[in-house]
Enzyme design. Structure first.
Site, PDB file in Angstrom:
ATOM      1  CG  ASP A 105      -2.509 -19.965   0.175  1.00 11.63           C
ATOM      2  OD1 ASP A 105      -1.808 -19.729   1.111  1.00 11.63           O
ATOM      3  OD2 ASP A 105      -2.435 -20.613  -0.749  1.00 11.63           O
ATOM      4  CG  ASP A 158     -12.550  -6.043   6.595  1.00 13.51           C
ATOM      5  OD1 ASP A 158     -12.501  -5.418   7.952  1.00 13.51           O
ATOM      6  OD2 ASP A 158     -12.716  -5.208   5.355  1.00 13.51           O
ATOM      7  CE1 TYR A 179      -3.213  -2.764   0.091  1.00 13.73           C
ATOM      8  CE2 TYR A 179      -3.881  -2.316   2.420  1.00 13.73           C
ATOM      9  CZ  TYR A 179      -4.105  -2.829   1.202  1.00 13.73           C
ATOM     10  OH  TYR A 179      -5.014  -3.801   1.141  1.00 13.73           O
ATOM     11  CE  LYS A 186       0.941 -17.843  -1.748  1.00 12.92           C
ATOM     12  NZ  LYS A 186      -0.014 -18.778  -1.706  1.00 12.92           N
ATOM     13  CG  ASP A 209      -7.166  -3.979   4.260  1.00  9.83           C
ATOM     14  OD1 ASP A 209      -8.104  -3.610   4.991  1.00  9.83           O
ATOM     15  OD2 ASP A 209      -7.093  -3.303   3.111  1.00  9.83           O
TER      16      ASP A 209
END
Ligand code: NAD
Length: 355
Positions: A221, A249, A142, A189, A245
């Protein structure tokens, strides 16, 4: 203890829910012999209206001078047409950046009284959920270099992390695990991304300073899958900005109740800004309908993580539990046909339960 708290109620339901949290903090101060003082500041749409900008300099200054910040929510349809730096949400980014907050705490707690709100099967949930997602907030993709090629038909975003950035978030996460069940799952990852290899090496090294905390690693994942398959395996999840992020959620939505979920953004010195995860809910603003519990639980997090007052934090959480046990429900957490109470009555009941 004396503490100065900057209040940033913001827009929509912000003033209602922050008002209830202040009453609860006053009740805590009375019961435990503390002195909390409050300084109210403008941010978001109300600041645009009054000062022509979403984050006036005096607000940032007041927050910097306080011991902690309690925020409601910002934004609403009145300011939707504004562009760029004039949007109310810029206040949040400005506060996080201006206060140097790099660590986002997002607890996903399912109160057993609200088990029916959870979209997962009862046998998966058992007697409740209590996960803490610790998300890095100021690095990663980001904030990396981004752009397009000359023809405009190719774009790139760059994910980058330094050892220092990973180390400080890992230290915070291990410290928080020590106040919980002493398990940290670091999500990355590692099989694909070089930043993840640096992340895993660094977290593993920091873990040596916390031998009493168990560290595991998981690919992002798989973590997304495990959160709906077997969420009770998690205590603290620590991860980089974008993964956090998404996973925070996901974790919060399995509790099913947006009006119940608090959050915090911290620095290494434990200074923090506390706020509910929901927005300004303009559809119910000023109607005595908003659930104040997410903000009240944010105040409890402030007591635990910034003021090191675990007994006081727990007293608030237990008061919320008792009020739910007694059957009080705002409209957002009520089952079909169940009687509901308003914002103020919910605040009153929690204050009474605390006393
Ligand atoms: P929202 O979270 O404000 O509302 C979504 C739905 O949940 C609405 O139906 C609302 O009534 C309900 N809801 C939210 N909080 C509630 C509470 N405490 N009690 C009862 N019901 C509650 O999200 P949205 O509608 O997408 O956004 C509204 C505004 O808030 C927008 O301007 C958005 O940009 C802003 N927003 C701000 C923040 C923030 O300040 N951190 C976060 C998200 C959205």
């Amino acid at each position: 203890m004396k503490k100065q708290i900057a209040l940033v109620p913001g827009d929509g339901i912000g003033p209602d829910i922050v008002g209830e949290a202040v009453r609860v903090l006053d009740a805590v101060a009375a019961r435990f012999g503390h002195a909390f003082t409050f300084a109210e500041c403008l941010a978001g749409g109300v600041a645009i209206d009054a000062r022509g900008e979403p984050l006036p300099a005096e607000t940032l200054q007041a927050c910097r001078g306080a011991d902690a910040v309690l925020l409601g929510a910002v934004g609403g349809p009145k300011w939707d047409a504004l562009g760029g730096s004039q949007r109310p949400e810029k206040a949040l980014l400005g506060l996080r950046g201006g206060l140097g907050l790099f660590c986002n705490l997002r607890p996903a707690v399912l109160f057993s009284q609200l088990r029916d709100a959870c979209p997962l099967r009862a046998d998966i949930i058992g007697d409740g959920l209590d996960i803490m997602v610790v998300r890095e907030l100021t690095g990663g993709i980001y904030f990396g270099d981004r752009g397009r090629n000359a023809a405009g038909d190719e774009a790139y975003d760059t994910m980058r992390y330094s050892v220092a950035e990973v180390e400080r978030i890992a230290r915070l996460a291990f410290g928080i695990a020590r106040q919980r069940h002493r398990r940290v799952c670091s999500v990355d990852k590692h099989n694909i991304l070089e930043t993840s290899r640096l992340w895993r090496e660094t977290v593993t090294r920091v873990a040596r300073d916390f031998p009493d905390v168990a560290l595991s690693h998981m690919y992002v994942d798989n973590a997304a899958m495990q959160l709906v398959r077997n969420p009770r395996q998690f205590d603290v999840i620590v991860t980089e900005n974008m993964f956090g992020d998404i996973l925070s959620d996901e974790a919060s939505m399995i509790t099913g109740s947006i009006g119940m979920l608090p959050s915090a953004s911290l620095r290494l010195d434990h200074f923090g800004m506390y706020e509910p995860i929901h927005g300004s809910a303009p559809d119910i603003a000023g109607k005595d309908l908003a659930n104040p519990i997410a903000t009240i639980l944010s105040a409890a997090m402030m007591l635990r993580y910034t003021f090191a007052m675990p007994a006081e934090a727990q007293a608030i959480e237990q008061a919320v539990g008792r009020v739910l046990d007694a059957g009080l429900r705002t409209a957002d957490i009520a089952a079909k046909g169940e009687a509901t109470v308003g914002t103020r009555a919910m605040g009153d009941a929690i204050v009474d339960a605390l006393a």
